[in-house]
Design a protein around this motif. Structure first.
Motif, mmCIF file in Angstrom:
data_model
loop_
_atom_site.group_PDB
_atom_site.id
_atom_site.type_symbol
_atom_site.label_atom_id
_atom_site.label_comp_id
_atom_site.label_asym_id
_atom_site.label_seq_id
_atom_site.Cartn_x
_atom_site.Cartn_y
_atom_site.Cartn_z
ATOM 1 N N ASP A 241 0.846 -1.196 0.000
ATOM 2 C CA ASP A 241 0.000 0.000 0.000
ATOM 3 C C ASP A 241 0.885 1.251 0.000
ATOM 4 O O ASP A 241 0.739 2.146 -0.848
ATOM 5 C CB ASP A 241 -0.908 -0.061 1.243
ATOM 6 C CG ASP A 241 -1.830 1.136 1.394
ATOM 7 O OD1 ASP A 241 -2.017 1.884 0.416
ATOM 8 O OD2 ASP A 241 -2.368 1.314 2.506
ATOM 9 N N ALA A 242 1.834 1.308 0.930
ATOM 10 C CA ALA A 242 2.705 2.483 1.046
ATOM 11 C C ALA A 242 3.495 2.725 -0.237
ATOM 12 O O ALA A 242 3.685 3.866 -0.660
ATOM 13 C CB ALA A 242 3.651 2.320 2.229
ATOM 14 N N ALA A 243 3.950 1.649 -0.868
ATOM 15 C CA ALA A 243 4.765 1.776 -2.081
ATOM 16 C C ALA A 243 3.916 2.067 -3.320
ATOM 17 O O ALA A 243 4.448 2.166 -4.419
ATOM 18 C CB ALA A 243 5.589 0.508 -2.295
ATOM 19 N N GLY A 244 2.604 2.194 -3.134
ATOM 20 C CA GLY A 244 1.732 2.541 -4.249
ATOM 21 C C GLY A 244 1.365 1.374 -5.137
ATOM 22 O O GLY A 244 0.991 1.573 -6.295
ATOM 23 N N ALA A 245 1.471 0.148 -4.624
ATOM 24 C CA ALA A 245 1.062 -1.010 -5.425
ATOM 25 C C ALA A 245 -0.426 -0.896 -5.746
ATOM 26 O O ALA A 245 -1.204 -0.323 -4.977
ATOM 27 C CB ALA A 245 1.344 -2.306 -4.671
ATOM 28 N N TYR B 148 9.819 -0.824 -3.096
ATOM 29 C CA TYR B 148 10.246 0.570 -3.214
ATOM 30 C C TYR B 148 11.220 0.783 -4.371
ATOM 31 O O TYR B 148 11.265 1.864 -4.952
ATOM 32 C CB TYR B 148 10.797 1.092 -1.882
ATOM 33 C CG TYR B 148 9.694 1.774 -1.102
ATOM 34 C CD1 TYR B 148 9.345 3.092 -1.379
ATOM 35 C CD2 TYR B 148 8.968 1.085 -0.152
ATOM 36 C CE1 TYR B 148 8.317 3.718 -0.707
ATOM 37 C CE2 TYR B 148 7.921 1.704 0.527
ATOM 38 C CZ TYR B 148 7.603 3.025 0.246
ATOM 39 O OH TYR B 148 6.569 3.647 0.894
ATOM 40 N N ARG C 122 8.758 6.049 -11.035
ATOM 41 C CA ARG C 122 8.608 7.497 -10.914
ATOM 42 C C ARG C 122 9.827 8.284 -11.379
ATOM 43 O O ARG C 122 9.707 9.380 -11.896
ATOM 44 C CB ARG C 122 8.294 7.863 -9.461
ATOM 45 C CG ARG C 122 6.854 7.534 -9.118
ATOM 46 C CD ARG C 122 6.600 7.504 -7.643
ATOM 47 N NE ARG C 122 5.202 7.142 -7.393
ATOM 48 C CZ ARG C 122 4.747 5.883 -7.423
ATOM 49 N NH1 ARG C 122 5.576 4.893 -7.677
ATOM 50 N NH2 ARG C 122 3.462 5.642 -7.205
ATOM 51 N N PRO D 275 8.780 8.042 0.906
ATOM 52 C CA PRO D 275 7.539 8.497 0.272
ATOM 53 C C PRO D 275 6.412 7.467 0.426
ATOM 54 O O PRO D 275 6.651 6.274 0.290
ATOM 55 C CB PRO D 275 7.927 8.663 -1.201
ATOM 56 C CG PRO D 275 9.165 7.838 -1.388
ATOM 57 C CD PRO D 275 9.873 7.873 -0.072
ATOM 58 N N ILE D 276 5.220 7.949 0.726
ATOM 59 C CA ILE D 276 4.040 7.082 0.801
ATOM 60 C C ILE D 276 3.224 7.354 -0.462
ATOM 61 O O ILE D 276 2.635 8.420 -0.609
ATOM 62 C CB ILE D 276 3.207 7.383 2.068
ATOM 63 C CG1 ILE D 276 4.054 7.239 3.344
ATOM 64 C CG2 ILE D 276 1.961 6.489 2.113
ATOM 65 C CD1 ILE D 276 4.446 5.823 3.704
ATOM 66 N N HIS D 277 3.242 6.385 -1.379
ATOM 67 C CA HIS D 277 2.563 6.595 -2.662
ATOM 68 C C HIS D 277 1.103 6.178 -2.608
ATOM 69 O O HIS D 277 0.312 6.584 -3.440
ATOM 70 C CB HIS D 277 3.279 5.807 -3.756
ATOM 71 C CG HIS D 277 4.722 6.176 -3.907
ATOM 72 N ND1 HIS D 277 5.138 7.448 -4.244
ATOM 73 C CD2 HIS D 277 5.866 5.455 -3.727
ATOM 74 C CE1 HIS D 277 6.461 7.487 -4.298
ATOM 75 N NE2 HIS D 277 6.925 6.288 -3.979
ATOM 76 N N GLY D 278 0.753 5.316 -1.660
ATOM 77 C CA GLY D 278 -0.622 4.834 -1.564
ATOM 78 C C GLY D 278 -1.351 5.495 -0.412
ATOM 79 O O GLY D 278 -1.104 6.646 -0.082
#
Lengths: 277, 277
Positions: free
Chosen positions: A141-145, A264, A271, B245-248
């Motif tokens: 979630d944090a890594a934008g998956a 990450y 990005r 960075p928190i992408h989600g």
């Protein structure tokens, strides 16, 4: 205002307590989410009234988490008072935090995940430790998956320890459950994702892979069981097997930290592009 | 060949058991390292005979870890047999693995750490959870850190849970204990290290910091308590406060995974230089 606490033998309490059994939970399609973090995220879901069916609070929980009680009531979700012993029962932990919610089990069909053209997916293959599973979901979630996919031989992500470790992320991103490993990999690959297995025995170094642009496209990372790594047939089914470089004398990283470094690295490649020194 | 197991009231057993108390362990300068992974790494230390004072094995442990028993005996280190109940006592865990070693507590003076011109250091400031502390030590080792420094208000790294989570890394790299935060930071900075605090509230993004070359030089990463983050005075004493960075939609990462991402970003910058797209 608190009502008199429900009796431990009240039908709602009894029904909720039975959800702590995995088989009942599966059969009913519901599970108990414990603690303010999980309950908050459930109440902030897109269709919260479909996700949260009812909540139970102890006297302490009602006082301490008044914002959550208010939000549940504003949504028309039932809030029932229970005594401390009942709360301890429902929470399934030695340190209950005073609030639990009966929620719909998460499970998004793989088709629905693929329809959204995911660029980063975490795949849990035979992950057995609930804390690791929850932590990887939180990290993904944090890594934008865009999604997490869980194989049929992995731990149940609704296990209380997994829910706690996910820190609410269970409610944040689509999670596909009980997929058959080989079938799911085929479909992810057909959808244009590169399949990378993370394994300490992998022949490729994560940094080299990043430098070579190997992380720039849509990627699914396959994470296995900490004790055994990935079985040979799983590794063979992947496009490449990648290891996180070990620069010191440690034998390996634990599963959740290795997953964090891999996810990450992908987030950064997506990005910032790859390094071209 | 196994001797008859020592009585639970044997003086060596009693002395070893007392090391489970933190105060006794500190006073004696010794601790109990449990399980084959920790014992193996202790026995492979540079000066193993100074590190390992004696070992205890159950019948199962002697059979299963014959390589460790042989190695200890080859080094002239005492191996005593104990029964399962005594092993469970000494192991301090519900799932003992049949072997424990009485080891010297780790602690390398900060001077000795600085004398080796470290390029990457992990600093645990008020880390309270033993599992997190052990996992960060393991990750720092894997990422090639030159040392770990632990502030005086952190958990004891000799706590059995910390030892287990470190997976033997406790014996791999120099660890400085009980340092006063401000004094230690001054000395690290004077020695030429840039001091970066890792904190979800940090104003700088880790990827931007890497792209700007901010991770290319010698660096100490300061990690705090998961629940509270770093206190304001600690953040103020650092050269920069950096967030992963928190992408989600996750609120944060857990301490050990955030530390893994930061330490590996430094390892990559030290080896590959920063991206210049």
């Amino acid at each position: 205002v608190a009502d008199a606490p429900l009796s431990p033998r009240n039908a709602r309490v009894t029904a909720a307590r039975r959800l702590l059994r995995a088989r009942t939970s599966e059969h009913e399609g519901r599970f108990l989410a414990e603690g303010p973090q999980a309950v908050r995220e459930a109440l902030q879901s897109d269709r919260a009234v479909d996700v949260v069916h009812e909540t139970f609070v102890s006297a302490t929980g009602r006082a301490r988490h008044a914002d959550l009680v208010d939000r549940a009531m504003a949504l028309g979700i039932r809030v029932d008072d229970v005594d401390d012993a009942t709360m301890a029962d429902l929470a399934g932990t030695v340190t209950p935090q005073g609030i639990v919610a009966v929620c719909s089990r998460v499970d998004v069909p793989l088709d629905a995940v693929l329809a959204r053209s995911p660029r980063l997916v975490a795949f849990l293959a035979q992950v057995r430790d609930p804390g690791n599973a929850g932590t990887v979901i939180r990290t993904a979630d944090a890594a934008g998956a865009d999604a997490v996919v869980v194989s049929d031989s992995s731990v149940d992500v609704h296990n209380p320890k997994a829910v706690r470790a996910s820190a609410g992320s269970l409610f944040h991103l689509p999670i596909s459950l009980d997929v058959h490993f080989a079938v799911a990999l085929d479909r992810l690959r057909t959808a244009g994702l590169r399949v990378l297995a993370a394994d300490a025995a992998g022949e490729r170094d994560l940094d080299d892979e990043a430098d070579a642009g190997g992380l720039d496209g849509p990627t699914v990372w396959v994470f296995g069981n900490e004790a055994w790594g990935l079985p040979a047939d799983v590794r063979d089914a992947c496009d490449a097997v990648v290891h996180v470089p070990i620069h010191g004398r440690a034998e390996s990283l634990n599963l959740a930290t290795a997953a964090a470094v891999c996810l990450y690295a992908s987030a950064r490649a997506h990005r910032h592009g790859h390094a071209s020194p």
